[in-house]
Design a protein around this motif. Structure first.
Motif, PDB file in Angstrom:
ATOM      1  N   ALA A  69       0.823  -1.222   0.000  1.00  0.00           N
ATOM      2  CA  ALA A  69       0.000   0.000   0.000  1.00  0.00           C
ATOM      3  C   ALA A  69       0.850   1.262   0.000  1.00  0.00           C
ATOM      4  CB  ALA A  69      -0.959   0.003   1.190  1.00  0.00           C
ATOM      5  N   GLY A  70       1.911   1.271  -0.818  1.00  0.00           N
ATOM      6  CA  GLY A  70       2.714   2.475  -0.974  1.00  0.00           C
ATOM      7  C   GLY A  70       3.775   2.698   0.077  1.00  0.00           C
ATOM      8  N   GLN A  71       3.956   1.745   1.000  1.00  0.00           N
ATOM      9  CA  GLN A  71       5.002   1.895   2.019  1.00  0.00           C
ATOM     10  C   GLN A  71       6.384   1.941   1.360  1.00  0.00           C
ATOM     11  OE1 GLN A  71       4.702   2.238   5.284  1.00  0.00           O
ATOM     12  NE2 GLN A  71       2.558   1.719   5.666  1.00  0.00           N
ATOM     13  N   ALA A  72       7.277   2.762   1.916  1.00  0.00           N
ATOM     14  CA  ALA A  72       8.638   2.868   1.386  1.00  0.00           C
ATOM     15  C   ALA A  72       9.420   1.591   1.661  1.00  0.00           C
ATOM     16  CB  ALA A  72       9.359   4.062   2.027  1.00  0.00           C
ATOM     17  N   ASN A  73      10.411   1.317   0.829  1.00  0.00           N
ATOM     18  CA  ASN A  73      11.272   0.167   1.068  1.00  0.00           C
ATOM     19  C   ASN A  73      11.918   0.263   2.445  1.00  0.00           C
ATOM     20  OD1 ASN A  73      10.680  -0.631  -1.484  1.00  0.00           O
ATOM     21  ND2 ASN A  73      12.783  -0.676  -2.231  1.00  0.00           N
ATOM     22  N   PRO A  74      11.988  -0.828   3.188  1.00  0.00           N
ATOM     23  CA  PRO A  74      12.629  -0.793   4.512  1.00  0.00           C
ATOM     24  C   PRO A  74      14.115  -0.536   4.389  1.00  0.00           C
ATOM     25  CG  PRO A  74      12.151  -3.044   3.873  1.00  0.00           C
ATOM     26  CD  PRO A  74      11.487  -2.171   2.852  1.00  0.00           C
ATOM     27  N   ARG A  75      14.669   0.199   5.330  1.00  0.00           N
ATOM     28  CA  ARG A  75      16.102   0.490   5.322  1.00  0.00           C
ATOM     29  C   ARG A  75      16.861  -0.592   6.083  1.00  0.00           C
ATOM     30  NH1 ARG A  75      17.348   5.300   3.388  1.00  0.00           N
ATOM     31  NH2 ARG A  75      15.703   6.878   3.150  1.00  0.00           N
ATOM     32  N   PRO A  76      18.087  -0.886   5.651  1.00  0.00           N
ATOM     33  CA  PRO A  76      18.885  -1.898   6.356  1.00  0.00           C
ATOM     34  C   PRO A  76      19.107  -1.505   7.812  1.00  0.00           C
ATOM     35  CG  PRO A  76      19.859  -1.344   4.227  1.00  0.00           C
ATOM     36  CD  PRO A  76      18.770  -0.333   4.472  1.00  0.00           C
ATOM     37  N   THR A  77      19.253  -2.500   8.666  1.00  0.00           N
ATOM     38  CA  THR A  77      19.468  -2.277  10.085  1.00  0.00           C
ATOM     39  C   THR A  77      20.400  -3.353  10.624  1.00  0.00           C
ATOM     40  OG1 THR A  77      18.380  -2.231  12.256  1.00  0.00           O
ATOM     41  CG2 THR A  77      17.384  -3.595  10.568  1.00  0.00           C
ATOM     42  N   GLU A  78      21.061  -3.076  11.724  1.00  0.00           N
ATOM     43  CA  GLU A  78      21.929  -4.076  12.331  1.00  0.00           C
ATOM     44  C   GLU A  78      21.129  -5.186  13.000  1.00  0.00           C
ATOM     45  OE1 GLU A  78      24.600  -2.171  14.978  1.00  0.00           O
ATOM     46  OE2 GLU A  78      25.687  -1.076  13.412  1.00  0.00           O
ATOM     47  N   ASP A  79      19.903  -4.885  13.397  1.00  0.00           N
ATOM     48  CA  ASP A  79      19.052  -5.902  14.011  1.00  0.00           C
ATOM     49  C   ASP A  79      18.429  -6.779  12.929  1.00  0.00           C
ATOM     50  OD1 ASP A  79      19.377  -4.889  16.658  1.00  0.00           O
ATOM     51  OD2 ASP A  79      17.967  -3.272  16.142  1.00  0.00           O
ATOM     52  N   PRO A  80      18.035  -8.014  13.269  1.00  0.00           N
ATOM     53  CA  PRO A  80      17.286  -8.834  12.321  1.00  0.00           C
ATOM     54  C   PRO A  80      16.023  -8.095  11.883  1.00  0.00           C
ATOM     55  CG  PRO A  80      17.948 -10.146  14.215  1.00  0.00           C
ATOM     56  CD  PRO A  80      18.262  -8.724  14.557  1.00  0.00           C
ATOM     57  N   GLN A  81      15.667  -8.242  10.626  1.00  0.00           N
ATOM     58  CA  GLN A  81      14.517  -7.518  10.091  1.00  0.00           C
ATOM     59  C   GLN A  81      13.534  -8.491   9.438  1.00  0.00           C
ATOM     60  OE1 GLN A  81      13.530  -3.429   7.653  1.00  0.00           O
ATOM     61  NE2 GLN A  81      15.572  -4.293   7.514  1.00  0.00           N
ATOM     62  N   VAL A  82      12.261  -8.291   9.752  1.00  0.00           N
ATOM     63  CA  VAL A  82      11.187  -9.040   9.116  1.00  0.00           C
ATOM     64  C   VAL A  82      10.434  -8.073   8.206  1.00  0.00           C
ATOM     65  CG1 VAL A  82       9.080 -10.380   9.450  1.00  0.00           C
ATOM     66  CG2 VAL A  82      10.959 -10.574  11.099  1.00  0.00           C
ATOM     67  N   VAL A  83      10.479  -8.330   6.911  1.00  0.00           N
ATOM     68  CA  VAL A  83       9.775  -7.496   5.947  1.00  0.00           C
ATOM     69  C   VAL A  83       8.507  -8.237   5.525  1.00  0.00           C
ATOM     70  CG1 VAL A  83       9.855  -6.382   3.683  1.00  0.00           C
ATOM     71  CG2 VAL A  83      11.908  -6.452   5.122  1.00  0.00           C
ATOM     72  N   VAL A  84       7.356  -7.657   5.823  1.00  0.00           N
ATOM     73  CA  VAL A  84       6.079  -8.252   5.465  1.00  0.00           C
ATOM     74  C   VAL A  84       5.554  -7.499   4.246  1.00  0.00           C
ATOM     75  CG1 VAL A  84       3.765  -8.839   6.254  1.00  0.00           C
ATOM     76  CG2 VAL A  84       5.667  -8.808   7.886  1.00  0.00           C
ATOM     77  N   ALA A  85       5.366  -8.225   3.137  1.00  0.00           N
ATOM     78  CA  ALA A  85       5.062  -7.581   1.864  1.00  0.00           C
ATOM     79  C   ALA A  85       3.939  -8.297   1.131  1.00  0.00           C
ATOM     80  CB  ALA A  85       6.309  -7.568   0.978  1.00  0.00           C
ATOM     81  N   THR A  86       3.163  -7.540   0.366  1.00  0.00           N
ATOM     82  CA  THR A  86       2.247  -8.185  -0.574  1.00  0.00           C
ATOM     83  C   THR A  86       3.039  -8.596  -1.804  1.00  0.00           C
ATOM     84  OG1 THR A  86       1.652  -6.091  -1.639  1.00  0.00           O
ATOM     85  CG2 THR A  86       0.249  -6.853   0.174  1.00  0.00           C
ATOM     86  N   ILE A  87       2.578  -9.650  -2.442  1.00  0.00           N
ATOM     87  CA  ILE A  87       3.247 -10.139  -3.634  1.00  0.00           C
ATOM     88  C   ILE A  87       3.225  -9.084  -4.734  1.00  0.00           C
ATOM     89  CG2 ILE A  87       1.145 -11.256  -4.499  1.00  0.00           C
ATOM     90  CD1 ILE A  87       4.719 -12.662  -4.816  1.00  0.00           C
ATOM     91  N   GLN A  88       2.143  -8.296  -4.796  1.00  0.00           N
ATOM     92  CA  GLN A  88       2.019  -7.298  -5.847  1.00  0.00           C
ATOM     93  C   GLN A  88       3.050  -6.183  -5.671  1.00  0.00           C
ATOM     94  OE1 GLN A  88      -0.436  -8.342  -3.841  1.00  0.00           O
ATOM     95  NE2 GLN A  88      -1.963  -9.351  -5.122  1.00  0.00           N
TER      96      GLN A  88
END
Length: 387
Positions: A69-88
């Motif tokens: 829904a138009g969210q910006a790409n997540p930025r890298p981080t030193e902590d583990p990251q979970v990116v939840v994304a729609t396939i579209q």
């Protein structure tokens, strides 16, 4: 692949398993969680938040990022990251070259929710982009699929493709006394993870298919729904609609007016009609469909979860990914001929007490008769389920 019946908590099982691997087994790296709708993604985000607060490593941190829904790409981080994304959204970012610079290609684990759809072209294209169609090497991510239906209808070739995609490995193998789906559901009901299902029928109508409509229903693959033209005729049957409303009032509302009820209607207009009639009779009800604006739909669903609405009538939007654990009654007023799809629909009410739901759920099916069509409605194949 992790396969559990609808309502058994696939998302929570997967999230907790990943967190335990982080905490106890040294698993590290980013996680990409992919679904095909924003509602499923939001549920995954909430599951990660709740599970991490309960089971996360003491003093450890994980960043949970949205990518739809138009969210910006997540930025890298030193902590583990979970990116939840729609396939579209994910496919669009990767195709437009907007993925690599922000670390979207660097994942140790990729999870596909509702994985029975992951052999579709859109999913395959994304998997190729993130290196998931090759034999796994040291630098390629693991792939896990979550599904209630580890098969593709009655198509054996597609089912075999789905099995190959996940390496022929069921992570839930051996978790139950039997691998038979009916036995698994029964075991989960005994342990109160799933609710017991009570069953009633509502008299529907009598209809016939034209030669063209009959041809649509007898082709391959066999469709789970009646043709749109037939559904429209059924939805416009005022006598049938009156029976549905009266069945709710007599069998549910008079005895248990606070029970949350989810209705699967036969068309957009049918959903709106049922909701409007109930509202005029003093029952808080709303209708939602694919035409309902997303923010409005979220607000209506939240009102239903909080008990502000007693009846939520939907057309075509809550077969998968709808989460209202306290739902006490399901009314299936849309003819459905796929047992798999039907079970996903009624699974919206089958969460048991150990899974945030109720002891029992009343399933009410509208029993229509198609005079010149011999296929049985899906609920007739589930006599084993009813308490």
């Amino acid at each position: 692949m992790i396969s559990l019946p609808t309502g058994a908590g696939k998302t929570r099982v997967a999230v907790q398993g990943i967190i335990e691997a982080m905490r106890e087994d040294g698993f590290c790296g980013n996680v990409l969680w992919v679904a095909d709708r924003g509602e499923l993604c939001e549920q995954a985000v909430e599951a990660w938040r709740q599970a991490w607060s309960s089971f996360g490593a003491p003093g450890g941190r994980v960043r949970i990022s949205r990518l739809w829904a138009g969210q910006a790409n997540p930025r890298p981080t030193e902590d583990p990251q979970v990116v939840v994304a729609t396939i579209q959204t994910l496919r669009s970012r990767l195709q437009n070259g907007r993925g690599g610079d922000d670390g979207l290609m660097e994942f140790a684990l990729v999870v596909f929710d509702e994985a029975h759809g992951s052999i579709a072209p859109t999913f395959t294209a994304v998997m190729q982009e993130v290196g998931l169609t090759r034999r796994r090497g040291d630098d390629e991510p693991f792939l896990v699929g979550l599904t209630a239906t580890p098969y593709r209808g009655r198509d054996e070739e597609e089912t075999a493709r789905l099995v190959r995609r996940y390496g022929g490995r069921r992570l839930d193998a051996g978790a139950f006394r039997s691998d038979d789906p009916e036995d698994v559901v029964s075991e989960l009901q005994t342990t109160r993870v799933l609710a017991l299902a009570d069953h009633q029928t509502i008299s529907g109508g009598h209809y016939s298919l034209s030669d063209e409509e009959l041809g649509e229903m007898t082709g391959e693959p066999r469709p789970p729904w009646l043709p749109r033209s037939v559904e429209d005729r059924i939805a416009q049957d005022a006598v049938r609609t009156k029976r549905i409303i009266e069945a709710y009032e007599v069998r549910v509302h008079r005895a248990n007016p606070d029970w949350p009820v989810l209705v699967f209607a036969t068309s957009v207009e049918h959903a709106q009609t049922i909701a409007a009639v109930l509202t005029t009779r003093g029952v808080p009800a709303r209708a939602v469909s694919g035409t309902t604006e997303a923010s409005t739909r979220r607000r209506i669903v939240e009102d239903f979860r909080r008990g502000v609405l007693k009846v939520l009538v939907n057309y075509g939007v809550f077969r998968e990914g709808f989460d209202a654990p306290r739902t006490r009654v399901i009314i299936v007023a849309r003819p459905v001929y796929s047992p798999n799809l039907y079970f996903q629909m009624i699974g919206r009410g089958l969460r048991g007490p150990r899974n945030g739901g109720t002891d029992r759920c009343l399933i009410m099916n509208v029993e229509d008769n198609i005079d010149n069509f011999e296929r049985k409605l899906a609920f007739s194949d589930l006599d084993w389920l009813w308490a």
